[in-house]
Scaffold this motif. Structure first.
Motif, short mmCIF file in Angstrom:
data_model
loop_
_atom_site.label_atom_id
_atom_site.label_comp_id
_atom_site.label_asym_id
_atom_site.label_seq_id
_atom_site.Cartn_x
_atom_site.Cartn_y
_atom_site.Cartn_z
N ALA A 1 63.82 15.20 21.09
CA ALA A 1 65.07 15.95 20.92
C ALA A 1 64.78 17.45 20.92
CB ALA A 1 65.75 15.54 19.63
N ARG A 2 63.67 17.83 20.29
CA ARG A 2 63.27 19.24 20.25
C ARG A 2 63.03 19.74 21.68
NH1 ARG A 2 58.82 18.52 16.96
NH2 ARG A 2 60.03 17.94 15.16
N ALA A 3 62.32 18.92 22.47
CA ALA A 3 62.03 19.33 23.85
C ALA A 3 63.32 19.44 24.66
CB ALA A 3 61.09 18.31 24.50
N LEU A 4 64.27 18.52 24.41
CA LEU A 4 65.52 18.55 25.18
C LEU A 4 66.36 19.77 24.82
CD1 LEU A 4 66.64 14.78 24.94
CD2 LEU A 4 65.66 15.93 26.93
N ARG A 5 66.18 20.26 23.59
CA ARG A 5 67.03 21.36 23.12
C ARG A 5 66.43 22.72 23.41
NH1 ARG A 5 69.39 18.88 17.37
NH2 ARG A 5 70.45 17.14 18.33
#
Ligand SMILES: NC(=O)c1ccc[n+]([C@@H]2O[C@H](COP(=O)([O-])OP(=O)(O)OC[C@H]3O[C@@H](n4cnc5c(N)ncnc54)[C@H](OP(=O)(O)O)[C@@H]3O)[C@@H](O)[C@H]2O)c1
Length: 340
Positions: A335-339
């Protein structure tokens, strides 16, 4: 990170239910948008209701599950299904979703499109920690070594909870047939224990680690010598028990021979440039794999930068709960990478 991480659960079996239980105990970091089983996708249901329903062995179609619908960008698909779900991953990644998985099939099959998965994994949009090593983040560590410019030559690993338990018990003096019966009674084996004892799953796990290590371009050669022959799969329980008893004495002799030389039996998978080899080996009792406790797994990573001083990762090994924790940790990272 802003707001809870949206998740969709693909599969509600043993691991899926462990994920649901951990979501219920969580402090709001995640938001479950939906869950699927083989009868379809259920959107908007309460995790507690899904957990109760699936624990009772009932299909999600009872609760209104239906055709697949794609959730919003930024959602993380948690694959805890079995079999060929790779088409779902591809579309998820194309649509801007992330994927975390305990399901090995899309990564380990001979025709797995690693050329598609690898860029997504290196970019942090695909999390594979739930497939190998449960609580030990071996794949993530391999990625860190490669990101630092290191070249991995070889991986030696103990990664099957069932085989490690059985082999450790034999090492403690228990006959093979009793050790397998104990593993089965504790729920550590498949309904047919010969499936675990064949070692095929170790071959799949080492294939995933070898791919993550960048050892091969295509499919590796895989050689697995199981604790029991492959042909013992599918036997009636009494037949399997009789055949296991026939191995008690030779294995006990092998344990004694190893012990006399200060060594311990381990079921080890090795991946190197030539492929994957798995089987029973004796390891020095004071080596990282020789020292492993009954419920631990471990990997020894040989790389160019640390030649002669391999990196060793060991820790809590097996089962749905540890795997679910790793999946949720991977979901946070994805999720961190997607954000970003
Ligand atoms: N058990 C462990 O400790 C462990 C540890 C690491 C990794 N894994 C891996 O994690 C995965 C799940 O393991 P498990 O023990 O939870 O298996 P399981 O108890 O057999 O559950 C599998 C679940 O996946 C669902 N499913 C199967 N095919 C599906 C599909 N095409 N679409 C949607 N759902 C589908 C099944 O639906 P139904 O309920 O309708 O049958 C079931 O809910 C497996 O790939 C396993 O190899 C397991």
């Amino acid at each position: 990170m802003t707001g809870p991480i949206p998740l969709v659960l693909l599969g509600c079996g043993g691991v899926g239910r462990a994920v649901l239980a951990q979501l219920l105990a969580d402090d709001g970091r995640f938001r479950l948008l939906g869950a699927a089983d083989r009868t379809g996708l259920l959107l908007g249901a309460d995790p507690a209701a899904i957990l109760d329903h699936k624990a009772a062995g009932r299909p999600l179609s009872d609760l209104g599950a239906g055709a697949w619908r794609w959730p919003e960008r930024g959602t993380v698909l948690v694959d805890v299904a079995v079999g060929a779900t790779g088409a779902r991953w591809r579309e998820a990644l194309d649509r801007g979703l992330g994927v975390v998985t305990a399901n090995k099939a899309p990564l380990a099959s001979p025709d797995a499109p690693w050329d598609v998965w690898e860029p997504a994994w290196r970019a942090g949009r695909l999390g594979i920690g739930g497939t190998v090593g449960a609580g030990v983040p071996t794949a993530t560590y391999l990625r860190a070594l490669r990101d630092g410019g290191d070249v991995i030559h070889r991986i030696d690993a103990v990664v099957s909870g069932t085989l490690h338990f059985v082999v450790a018990r034999i090492g403690a003096g228990q006959p093979l047939s009793d050790a397998v019966a104990e593993a089965a009674s504790r729920g550590y084996t498949e309904p047919d224990p010969a499936i675990d004892l064949s070692g095929a799953d170790v071959g799949r796990k080492l294939t995933i680690l070898g791919r993550a290590a960048g050892l091969w371009d295509g499919a590796p050669a895989i050689e697995v010598t199981g604790l029991v022959p492959d042909g013992w799969r599918g036997l009636a329980p009494a037949d399997l028990a009789a055949r296991l008893r026939s191995l008690n004495a030779p294995l006990a002799a092998r344990v004694r021979a190893a012990r006399d030389e200060g060594r311990r039996l381990r079921f080890v998978g090795t991946a190197d440039r030539t492929g994957v080899r798995c089987g029973l080996r004796d390891e020095p009792a004071d080596s990282p794999l020789g020292r492993l406790g009954d419920a631990e797994n471990g990997a020894v990573l040989h790389s160019a930068r640390f030649d002669g001083v391999p990196t060793t990762l060991t820790g809590p090994g097996f089962g749905p709960d540890v795997t679910a924790k790793t999946l949720l940790a991977d979901a946070c990272a994805v999720a961190r990478a997607l954000r970003t």
